[in-house]
Design an enzyme around this catalytic site. Structure first.
Site, short mmCIF file in Angstrom:
data_model
loop_
_atom_site.label_atom_id
_atom_site.label_comp_id
_atom_site.label_asym_id
_atom_site.label_seq_id
_atom_site.Cartn_x
_atom_site.Cartn_y
_atom_site.Cartn_z
N GLY A 46 0.82 -1.22 0.00
CA GLY A 46 0.00 0.00 0.00
C GLY A 46 0.84 1.25 0.00
O GLY A 46 2.08 1.21 0.08
N GLU A 80 -1.31 -9.89 -4.49
CA GLU A 80 -0.16 -10.42 -5.22
C GLU A 80 0.44 -9.34 -6.12
O GLU A 80 1.68 -9.19 -6.17
CB GLU A 80 -0.60 -11.61 -6.07
CG GLU A 80 0.52 -12.18 -6.95
CD GLU A 80 0.01 -13.20 -7.95
OE1 GLU A 80 0.82 -13.97 -8.46
OE2 GLU A 80 -1.20 -13.19 -8.24
N LYS A 135 -9.45 1.32 4.47
CA LYS A 135 -9.41 2.72 4.88
C LYS A 135 -10.45 3.60 4.19
O LYS A 135 -10.61 4.75 4.55
CB LYS A 135 -8.01 3.30 4.61
CG LYS A 135 -6.90 2.65 5.40
CD LYS A 135 -5.53 3.14 4.95
CE LYS A 135 -5.17 2.58 3.60
NZ LYS A 135 -3.79 2.91 3.19
N LYS A 171 -9.54 9.70 11.90
CA LYS A 171 -10.96 9.34 11.84
C LYS A 171 -11.37 8.46 13.02
O LYS A 171 -12.56 8.16 13.19
CB LYS A 171 -11.27 8.66 10.52
CG LYS A 171 -11.10 9.60 9.32
CD LYS A 171 -11.29 8.88 8.00
CE LYS A 171 -11.19 9.86 6.84
NZ LYS A 171 -9.86 10.48 6.72
N LYS A 174 -10.87 1.53 13.48
CA LYS A 174 -9.49 1.85 13.80
C LYS A 174 -9.34 2.25 15.27
O LYS A 174 -8.33 1.92 15.90
CB LYS A 174 -8.99 2.99 12.89
CG LYS A 174 -8.89 2.62 11.43
CD LYS A 174 -7.92 1.48 11.17
CE LYS A 174 -6.48 1.95 11.25
NZ LYS A 174 -5.53 0.86 10.91
N VAL A 186 -2.93 11.68 3.72
CA VAL A 186 -1.62 11.85 3.11
C VAL A 186 -1.80 12.09 1.62
O VAL A 186 -2.68 11.51 0.99
CB VAL A 186 -0.70 10.63 3.37
CG1 VAL A 186 -0.26 10.59 4.81
CG2 VAL A 186 -1.37 9.34 2.97
N LEU A 187 -0.97 12.96 1.10
CA LEU A 187 -1.09 13.35 -0.30
C LEU A 187 -0.76 12.17 -1.22
O LEU A 187 0.30 11.57 -1.09
CB LEU A 187 -0.16 14.51 -0.61
CG LEU A 187 -0.49 15.83 0.08
CD1 LEU A 187 0.63 16.83 -0.16
CD2 LEU A 187 -1.81 16.38 -0.42
N SER A 215 -3.51 5.92 -2.01
CA SER A 215 -4.59 5.27 -2.74
C SER A 215 -5.91 5.60 -2.06
O SER A 215 -6.06 5.48 -0.86
CB SER A 215 -4.37 3.76 -2.78
OG SER A 215 -4.27 3.24 -1.48
N THR A 234 -17.42 17.29 -1.99
CA THR A 234 -18.67 16.94 -1.31
C THR A 234 -19.35 18.13 -0.67
O THR A 234 -20.57 18.21 -0.62
CB THR A 234 -18.40 15.87 -0.24
OG1 THR A 234 -17.42 16.37 0.68
CG2 THR A 234 -17.89 14.58 -0.88
#
Length: 620
Positions: free
Chosen positions: A293, A318, A369, A412, A424, A450-451, A454, A474
């Site tokens: 990730g 994978e 996430k 969060k 979390k 974080v900039l 994903s 939003t």
């Protein structure tokens, strides 16, 4: 002792040049002394004394190491050596003529004029050679080079002006700086034309299409304002490379690049305890879960810098594992890695892996996430992966004697309004419950967005801009904390080092950023205006908050020795909670979303589920 210097052809040419300069200076000194008409008797004297003067001066030149330098890089130290050598030679010459009884009549004015001329010839020739090699003469004639303005007039700008003097592409026509003391001054021959706000006027007058923001030490608000001025003036904004790249020698100041989002958000560099991190990671077996990730892979890269004995990259995907394996095979070929495919909920796989390799430190980055995806239909899977997966990996680490376990958490988790954040927070509670007086030390680290990770808004906005818009936001007031992935991972490592067990570290995320401002910045950086790319407000999604928090209402923080890390004093976890929670989590089948949320409310009282506000789309 005469310094040892390799006598290559270039050295020979330089030496012959200086001998010629010495002879010419001596004869021209006579010529000037007698008003350009040397009497025959003094002309004979001048020629006779050359046989003594030139060797004595040559000895001084060689003794002071004039041929260790490279003419192309001639600078003040070289001039200082010339002055010292010529000064000593000026004393040696009359002394030598007296000692060797040449009987030649040498006017005193010649003895004064000769060293002055010699410094002029030797220093001037070196300066002219450097100017020629740096294309400074040809650059005066190359009007076709692209005119460039530099925003800033500090040390970075000065270095940039000096380096770009050699450029065949750019021609620096002026500098802009807000400091009143610099107005009207020159830096390496380039004038400071005015303040930053005068960019539009000067760019229009000089037909400038590009400007460089060269203010690495200025507050990010100033750099952001400079980028905005570039956009308003219709000028493409460039910037200098990152400070760490300059220091490491990877690039030079003149390696200009387009300004990026990180430059506008701007944060101070992270100061790491390198000695402590070497003790934690160097020559140790280190494991990273979720290593494919965005956070896990960057953690792995930074850990690799400390040369662990073995780096275990644990990943369920994978393809993601293959990608990181390919990267490491080229970039960190000297760091031993083990690419292990597996699920953090599979205790047998984890026990076998840890038993065989005995990791000393585990960084747990594997998690679901994405808030909206976990909020509906996938709530049970979120708990299974984020809570049960954390317990399985953490308890396996504890059983196998891992010294430190670092959980990657999120802002969060504070006063959560969604399943992902609550899961979390529950994962943090798992680590709190497992913490004992001795054995594995559990540490959690909370940070915001974080900039470029994903699932973040940045790649989404980039894709929408590439398609010509619109950008979907939003809510006009929604804000988030942002930091770069490398900075977040550096602070995770630092927190992992500092943690003694049971702490929840909170990263200094700086000031919150409005998402709509972020969208506007990205539009500008892409070379568009608000007329070209529209912003559409689509309404809050299920579980989404307008503002993220880093601390819950019933928590307080304690300072740490590191300015960007604080410790959150979270509420204690009830004894026996973990056993009951695990019994419920390990049941067979899939639990309905409503039951999942009800159980989360029991575990995390501050959890308040929130649905979308149903607000209609509005144009920005």
């Amino acid at each position: 002792m005469i310094p040892s210097i390799g006598f290559n052809p270039r050295t020979a040419l330089a030496f012959l040049h200086d001998l010629s300069a010495a002879a010419a200076a001596w004869l021209i000194a006579y010529w000037l002394r007698f008003n350009l008409a040397i009497p025959p008797e003094f002309w004979s004297s001048a020629l006779d004394t050359l046989a003594w003067v030139v060797p004595l001066q040559a000895l001084a030149f060689w003794r002071f190491g004039l041929y260790r330098g490279i003419w192309r890089f001639a600078s003040l130290p070289d001039l200082r050596r010339i002055l010292m050598a010529v000064g000593v030679a000026a004393l040696l010459v009359p002394l030598g003529l007296l000692m060797f009884r040449t009987h030649a009549v040498v006017p005193r004015s010649v003895l004064l004029l000769d060293p002055l001329l010699l410094v002029l010839f030797m220093g001037g020739s070196r300066l002219l050679y450097r100017a020629w090699k740096e294309h400074r003469f040809s650059s005066l004639l190359q009007t076709e080079r692209e005119p460039l303005l530099i925003m800033g007039a500090g040390s970075a700008a000065a270095s940039l002006v000096r380096e770009l003097a050699q450029s065949k592409e750019w021609r620096v026509v002026g500098l802009l700086d807000n400091a009143a003391s610099k107005q009207g001054r020159d830096i390496h021959g380039v004038p400071v034309l005015g303040t930053l706000d005068s960019l539009r006027a000067h760019a229009s007058r000089m037909d400038v299409k590009h400007a460089v923001i060269a203010m690495p030490s200025a507050p990010h608000s100033v750099r952001r304002h400079a980028a905005q001025l570039c956009n308003e003036a219709g000028v493409a904004a460039l910037t200098v490379p990152a400070f760490e790249d300059l220091v490491s020698g990877k690039v030079t100041v003149s390696s200009l690049r387009k300004i990026e989002l990180d430059d506008l958000l701007g944060r101070d560099p992270v100061q790491l305890d390198d000695a402590g991190l070497h003790g934690l990671l160097t020559d140790q077996v280190v494991m990273v879960s979720g290593a494919g990730g965005s956070i896990g892979s960057e953690l792995a890269r930074q850990i690799a810098r400390y040369r662990p004995r073995l780096l275990i990259l644990f990943e369920l995907s994978e393809f993601a594992l293959y990608q990181i394996e390919q990267e490491f095979s080229g970039r960190f070929a000297d760091v031993p890695i083990l690419c292990a495919i597996g699920d953090v909920k599979n205790r047998a796989v984890l026990d076998d892996l840890m038993r065989r390799h005995c990791p000393a430190v585990v960084f747990h980055a594997a998690a679901y996430k994405h808030v909206p995806l976990m909020e509906q239909q996938n709530a049970w899977q979120a708990l299974q992966n984020n809570v049960l997966g954390t317990y399985t990996l953490a308890s396996a680490a504890q059983a196998q004697g891992v010294a430190k376990f670092v959980l990657i958490s999120t802002d969060k988790a504070v006063n959560p309004t969604n399943v992902m954040g609550t899961s979390k927070r529950t994962a943090e509670m798992v680590c709190q419950s497992l913490q004992q007086a001795a054995g594995t030390r559990f540490v959690a680290v909370r940070f915001g967005n974080v900039l470029g990770s994903s699932g973040s808004v940045i790649p989404k906005f980039q894709e929408q801009i590439a398609k010509g818009g619109p950008i979907t936001v939003t809510h006009p007031d929604i804000t988030r904390y942002f930091m770069s992935i490398p900075e977040a991972c550096q602070l995770v490592l630092q927190a992992g080092l500092m943690g003694t067990g049971g702490e929840i570290f909170v990263l200094d995320m700086g000031e919150p950023v409005k998402i709509v401002d972020l969208a506007r910045d990205m539009i500008r950086l892409s070379g568009y205006t608000g007329q070209d790319i529209k912003i559409v407000y689509s309404g809050l999604r299920p579980g989404e908050k307008l503002f993220e928090e880093l601390l819950a209402d019933d928590e307080h923080t304690l300072p740490t020795p590191h300015p960007k890390l604080r410790i959150a004093q979270a509420r204690d976890v009830d004894a026996g909670w973990l056993t009951a929670a695990l019994d419920w989590l390990m049941q067979d089948g899939v639990v309905a979303e409503a039951e999942v949320k009800q159980k989360l409310r029991e575990w995390v009282p501050e959890y308040t589920p929130k649905s979308a506000d149903g607000e209609k789309d509005r144009r920005a």
